[in-house]
Structures are given as structure tokens and as C-alpha cells.
Design a protein around this motif. Structure first.
Motif, PDB file in Angstrom:
ATOM      1  N   ILE A  86      -1.538  -3.293  -0.373  1.00 18.74           N
ATOM      2  CA  ILE A  86      -1.809  -2.235   0.619  1.00 18.74           C
ATOM      3  C   ILE A  86      -2.835  -2.617   1.682  1.00 18.74           C
ATOM      4  O   ILE A  86      -3.103  -1.826   2.581  1.00 18.74           O
ATOM      5  CB  ILE A  86      -2.247  -0.916  -0.077  1.00 18.74           C
ATOM      6  CG1 ILE A  86      -3.499  -1.129  -0.933  1.00 18.74           C
ATOM      7  CG2 ILE A  86      -1.111  -0.349  -0.913  1.00 18.74           C
ATOM      8  CD1 ILE A  86      -4.068   0.154  -1.528  1.00 18.74           C
ATOM      9  N   ARG A 172      -6.801  11.154   3.066  1.00 17.44           N
ATOM     10  CA  ARG A 172      -5.625  11.464   3.886  1.00 17.44           C
ATOM     11  C   ARG A 172      -6.002  11.560   5.367  1.00 17.44           C
ATOM     12  O   ARG A 172      -5.321  11.035   6.239  1.00 17.44           O
ATOM     13  CB  ARG A 172      -5.025  12.803   3.450  1.00 17.44           C
ATOM     14  CG  ARG A 172      -4.234  12.712   2.178  1.00 17.44           C
ATOM     15  CD  ARG A 172      -2.937  11.978   2.432  1.00 17.44           C
ATOM     16  NE  ARG A 172      -2.178  11.872   1.194  1.00 17.44           N
ATOM     17  CZ  ARG A 172      -0.934  11.464   1.117  1.00 17.44           C
ATOM     18  NH1 ARG A 172      -0.285  11.093   2.194  1.00 17.44           N
ATOM     19  NH2 ARG A 172      -0.314  11.387  -0.037  1.00 17.44           N
ATOM     20  N   ARG A 177      -6.230   4.391   1.642  1.00 15.50           N
ATOM     21  CA  ARG A 177      -5.510   4.446   0.351  1.00 15.50           C
ATOM     22  C   ARG A 177      -6.512   4.427  -0.796  1.00 15.50           C
ATOM     23  O   ARG A 177      -7.477   3.645  -0.773  1.00 15.50           O
ATOM     24  CB  ARG A 177      -4.567   3.240   0.236  1.00 15.50           C
ATOM     25  CG  ARG A 177      -3.546   3.138   1.359  1.00 15.50           C
ATOM     26  CD  ARG A 177      -2.485   4.214   1.290  1.00 15.50           C
ATOM     27  NE  ARG A 177      -1.607   4.093   0.145  1.00 15.50           N
ATOM     28  CZ  ARG A 177      -0.512   3.325   0.114  1.00 15.50           C
ATOM     29  NH1 ARG A 177      -0.169   2.595   1.165  1.00 15.50           N
ATOM     30  NH2 ARG A 177       0.254   3.281  -0.963  1.00 15.50           N
ATOM     31  N   GLU A 204      -0.781  11.470  -3.526  1.00 13.92           N
ATOM     32  CA  GLU A 204       0.551  10.903  -3.807  1.00 13.92           C
ATOM     33  C   GLU A 204       0.707   9.446  -3.397  1.00 13.92           C
ATOM     34  O   GLU A 204       1.520   8.721  -3.955  1.00 13.92           O
ATOM     35  CB  GLU A 204       1.643  11.748  -3.117  1.00 13.92           C
ATOM     36  CG  GLU A 204       1.775  13.170  -3.650  1.00 13.92           C
ATOM     37  CD  GLU A 204       0.705  14.131  -3.114  1.00 13.92           C
ATOM     38  OE1 GLU A 204      -0.085  13.722  -2.226  1.00 13.92           O
ATOM     39  OE2 GLU A 204       0.634  15.282  -3.578  1.00 13.92           O
ATOM     40  N   ASN A 205      -0.073   8.988  -2.407  1.00 16.43           N
ATOM     41  CA  ASN A 205       0.064   7.564  -2.030  1.00 16.43           C
ATOM     42  C   ASN A 205      -1.022   6.708  -2.690  1.00 16.43           C
ATOM     43  O   ASN A 205      -1.251   5.576  -2.282  1.00 16.43           O
ATOM     44  CB  ASN A 205       0.066   7.384  -0.509  1.00 16.43           C
ATOM     45  CG  ASN A 205      -1.288   7.693   0.112  1.00 16.43           C
ATOM     46  OD1 ASN A 205      -2.194   8.179  -0.584  1.00 16.43           O
ATOM     47  ND2 ASN A 205      -1.430   7.433   1.393  1.00 16.43           N
ATOM     48  N   ASP A 231       4.329   8.424  -3.621  1.00 20.34           N
ATOM     49  CA  ASP A 231       4.452   7.803  -2.289  1.00 20.34           C
ATOM     50  C   ASP A 231       3.945   6.367  -2.268  1.00 20.34           C
ATOM     51  O   ASP A 231       3.881   5.750  -1.196  1.00 20.34           O
ATOM     52  CB  ASP A 231       3.687   8.638  -1.243  1.00 20.34           C
ATOM     53  CG  ASP A 231       4.276  10.021  -1.107  1.00 20.34           C
ATOM     54  OD1 ASP A 231       5.431  10.225  -1.561  1.00 20.34           O
ATOM     55  OD2 ASP A 231       3.585  10.917  -0.574  1.00 20.34           O
ATOM     56  N   ALA A 232       3.548   5.856  -3.429  1.00 16.98           N
ATOM     57  CA  ALA A 232       3.122   4.456  -3.509  1.00 16.98           C
ATOM     58  C   ALA A 232       4.139   3.623  -4.289  1.00 16.98           C
ATOM     59  O   ALA A 232       3.940   2.429  -4.508  1.00 16.98           O
ATOM     60  CB  ALA A 232       1.745   4.361  -4.183  1.00 16.98           C
ATOM     61  N   ASP A 235       5.434   0.556  -2.551  1.00 14.52           N
ATOM     62  CA  ASP A 235       4.440  -0.528  -2.558  1.00 14.52           C
ATOM     63  C   ASP A 235       4.476  -1.258  -3.899  1.00 14.52           C
ATOM     64  O   ASP A 235       4.457  -2.488  -3.944  1.00 14.52           O
ATOM     65  CB  ASP A 235       3.029   0.043  -2.332  1.00 14.52           C
ATOM     66  CG  ASP A 235       2.860   0.593  -0.922  1.00 14.52           C
ATOM     67  OD1 ASP A 235       3.268  -0.108   0.025  1.00 14.52           O
ATOM     68  OD2 ASP A 235       2.346   1.704  -0.781  1.00 14.52           O
TER      69      ASP A 235
END
Ligand SMILES: Cc1ncc(COP(=O)(O)O)c(C=O)c1O
Length: 388
Positions: A86, A172, A177, A204-205, A231-232, A235
Motif C-alpha cells: 500500500i 479516511r 491507510r 474497511e480499507n 476494501d483491502a 491489495d
């Protein structure tokens, strides 16, 4: 490491290992594997399934999805691998100082730079400082991550749901992250409640790193888990296959047994740690009344501010220019009390003048260590300045 690194007359209360017998279900699982000759490569999702079940039972959280997990060699290597997914070399990683020293070493070794967000005077996350650090980390439009210790090593602070909610909102807002290191999560003591970061709205990420290694004393049996928020997930899919070659099969067996069958042993451990925490508070009041001490809410680590001693904490270097790990009060306590503690200065800004004490030992050793430390402080009076 704890009992090997110093001579026999030193009481070791430094590195995060506990003086406990191995939990019987873990020992049995390892014996079974050895008897079978089951010593090959790791395989399968048993570790993640055991964590998912543990999270449901202990934390009332049903958020571990097996397809969003990966087994990694240990928590720190997992953090490095997630950072590689990330961020890029040169990007910033925010940490709340003082914090677990490898957060600095591993991150900078992988060419990321550290931006500190110092904890507040109450040793909790200072949201204004965190936001300022997020702004600084993102100032050139580069990507950035926040590496959080949840609960926090070395202070034993357990972040509340409200604090985590505020952290998620800030992350956010500034597009940072979050990587939540939850290795100490099973070690939350009576009076506090652990909240998984990924159970928070807005997380969520994010990523969480979990392992049985602290709570069941398994640092020698390498394995840990990365858990990605929904949401990760994309990745995490980019995690190189070779990372899965690092964990030990016996490590995975031990960690799985810990999460699946180690609950009774853990409860007994937590009762002992809670009693030791109370004893430590009494011993500090008796032997080191000048030390500033916040009762830890989790972990088996206590953070003692010994700055009243006035010992210099400047980074001492050896003849090769290598910074010494032991300076200031920790050096004095090692030299004069023969008690090994972790030196505060290696935990980053705000750490100098403090020591971290590991209270996962017997009450007898705790009593002896604090009594020796108190005597060393009293003996200092009238003696020349150690650093002078
Ligand atoms: C916050 C934190 N993260 C990571 C680790 C190290 O974990 P591992 O040995 O799995 O890399 C420790 C060890 O004490 C720790 O306190």
C-alpha cells in the motif's frame, strides 16, 4: 532470549516473553506433530479459522473472512509486506510515539520514513497530533499509512471504540491507510475491552495483524495472520506467493491450537497478570514512589517514567557509532540493581527517561526486582552523576 542475554545475577524484565509453562493443548498439538513426523510445509486455513472463532467468542466480532487472510512468518514481517502493498519507498508511515521500537527499524529498513504523532500526557492517542502527522505524511501527495499498536506497546493502553472510530474518521479524511497491530489483543486485562480495528465503521480499507505469539508465549514458533478489510482485499491478493513460504508449519500448528483450545489457559494467565499488575502498583508505591506510572489496561508491559532521576538519555554510541539500546535509567538499573528493563529512548520521542518493565513473571521475582531498583535509587544519592 529473555533469560539468555544477561549474566545469571540479572533479573530479566525486558523483552516481551513470559515466564510461563506452555499451555497443555499447544504442547499436545506439537507433540502429536512430532510423533507423526508431521514436519513439512504449512498448508490450509486452520489458523485463520481458529482466529475467526476466537474473535467471535472473545470479541463478539464476526468479521474474519478466511479469503481475506494470509499467513505470514510473524507480525513484523507481515507489517512490512502490507506496507509494500500500500506504500512505496519514500512514503511516510505514521506511528504514535513512544511505541514498540521495531516499528521504526523495520519501516525505515524498507525505505519508508517515519512521521511521529506523540501520545498525549495521559499516554492515549492525541487526535490533534495524529491529524497533524497525517497532514505531514500526505503533504507531498504521497501515499501514507498509520501503523497502530492496538493495544499499545509500551503503555498498555487499550484504545476504546470511540478512539478507534475517531482514528478511522481521520484516516479516511486524509486518505491514510491503517495497519492495526493486534498482537496483544488477547491480553486485555479486567476493566478494559478490546475492540478490533476492522470492526469499526470506516476501517474497511484497513489491515489487522494478529498472532498467538504474545498471549501464549510462542515467539519461537513463527507464524502470524494478516486480515484485510473488505476494501483491502484486492491489495492482499497482490501479496507475493513467496511470503507464504516464511511461516513455520509447527508455528501454525501451535498458534492454531492456542486460538482454538487455549482459552482456559489464557483466562488463568490473565488472572495472574491482573494480580501481578496490582502487586506492581504496590511495589512501585513502596520502592519507587517518584516514578510516574499509568496502570496498564492490557499487555504485560508497564511504562515507568523515571525522568525525576535526571539521568541523561542521549543516544550513547559505541566505537563503531552504533546506538546503544540501554541508556539512562535502564542502564542505571542494569548496572546498579542488576535488573534488565527496556530502555525508553529506543521507543521514539517521549521515551527518554522512561523504562518498560515486563511483569509476566513470578510475584517473587517482581518483589525482588522492585526492591533492588528502589535500593539502587536510594544508593544514588550522594554518588557522582552516572553520566557526568
Ligand atoms: C506491538 C508488537 N508488534 C509485534 C511484535 C513482534 O511480533 P512478531 O514476533 O510476531 O514479529 C511485538 C512483540 O513484542 C509487539 O509488541
Amino acid at each position: 532470549m529473555k533469560w539468555r542475554a544477561h549474566p545469571d545475577d540479572v533479573l530479566p524484565l525486558w523483552v516481551a516473553e513470559m515466564d510461563v509453562p506452555l499451555a497443555p493443548p499447544i504442547a499436545e498439538a506439537l507433540h502429536r506433530a512430532v510423533d507423526l513426523g508431521d514436519t513439512g510445509y504449512p498448508y490450509g486455513s486452520a489458523y485463520a479459522e481458529a482466529l475467526a472463532e476466537f474473535a467471535r467468542e472473545r470479541w463478539r466480532w464476526d468479521g474474519v473472512r478466511i479469503e481475506r487472510t494470509a499467513v505470514v512468518p510473524d507480525v513484523m514481517m507481515g507489517i512490512v509486506e502490507v506496507l509494500r502493498l500500500i506504500t512505496e519507498p519514500g512514503d511516510a508511515v505514521v506511528v504514535c510515539s513512544p511505541v514498540y521500537p521495531p516499528f521504526y527499524a523495520f519501516v525505515t529498513h524498507d525505505s519508508r520514513k517515519i512521521v511521529e504523532a506523540p501520545l498525549g500526557p495521559d499516554l492515549r492517542v492525541d487526535l490533534d497530533a495524529l491529524e497533524a502527522a497525517f497532514v505531514r505524511a500526505r503533504s507531498q501527495g504521497r501515499r501514507a499509512a498509520f501503523l497502530m499498536s492496538n493495544p499499545h506497546n509500551p503503555t498498555g493502553v487499550v484504545h476504546t471504540r470511540d478512539e478507534l472510530q475517531a482514528i478511522a474518521r481521520l484516516a479516511r479524511k486524509h486518505d491514510v491507510r491503517v495497519i492495526s497491530d493486534e498482537i496483544h489483543a488477547p491480553l486485555v486485562l479486567p476493566g478494559a475491552v478490546f475492540t478490533p480495528f476492522l470492526s469499526i465503521e470506516g476501517s474497511e480499507n484497513g489491515f489487522a495483524l494478529t498472532s498467538a505469539s504474545k498471549a501464549w508465549n510462542l515467539a519461537g514458533l513463527k507464524a502470524a495472520l494478516v486480515v484485510a478489510g473488505p476494501d483491502a482485499a484486492d491489495d492482499l491478493r497482490r501479496l507475493p506467493e513467496e511470503v507464504s513460504h516464511g511461516p513455520s508449519h509447527l508455528g501454525v500448528i501451535a498458534h492454531t491450537a492456542a486460538f482454538r483450545e487455549g482459552g482456559i489457559w489464557l483466562d488463568e494467565l490473565l488472572r495472574g497478570l491482573d494480580a501481578n499488575r496490582t502487586l506492581l502498583g504496590q511495589l512501585i508505591a513502596e520502592h519507587l514512589p517518584e516514578a510516574r506510572y499509568h496502570r496498564p489496561e492490557g499487555t504485560y508491559l508497564a511504562w515507568l517514567d523515571c525522568s525525576w532521576l535526571g539521568l541523561h538519555d542521549d543516544r550513547q554510541r559505541d566505537e563503531l557509532g552504533v546506538v546503544s539500546d540501554v541508556a539512562g535509567p535502564a542502564k542505571m538499573f542494569l548496572d546498579r540493581a542488576r535488573v534488565a528493563l527496556s530502555s525508553g529512548h529506543v521507543f521514539g520521542s517521549g521515551g527518554a527517561g522512561c523504562v518498560r518493565l515486563n511483569f509476566a513473571t513470578s510475584p517473587a521475582i517482581l518483589r525482588q526486582a522492585l526492591s533492588r531498583m528502589g535500593r539502587a535509587v536510594r544508593d544514588l544519592d550522594g554518588l557522582p552523576d552516572l553520566d557526568g
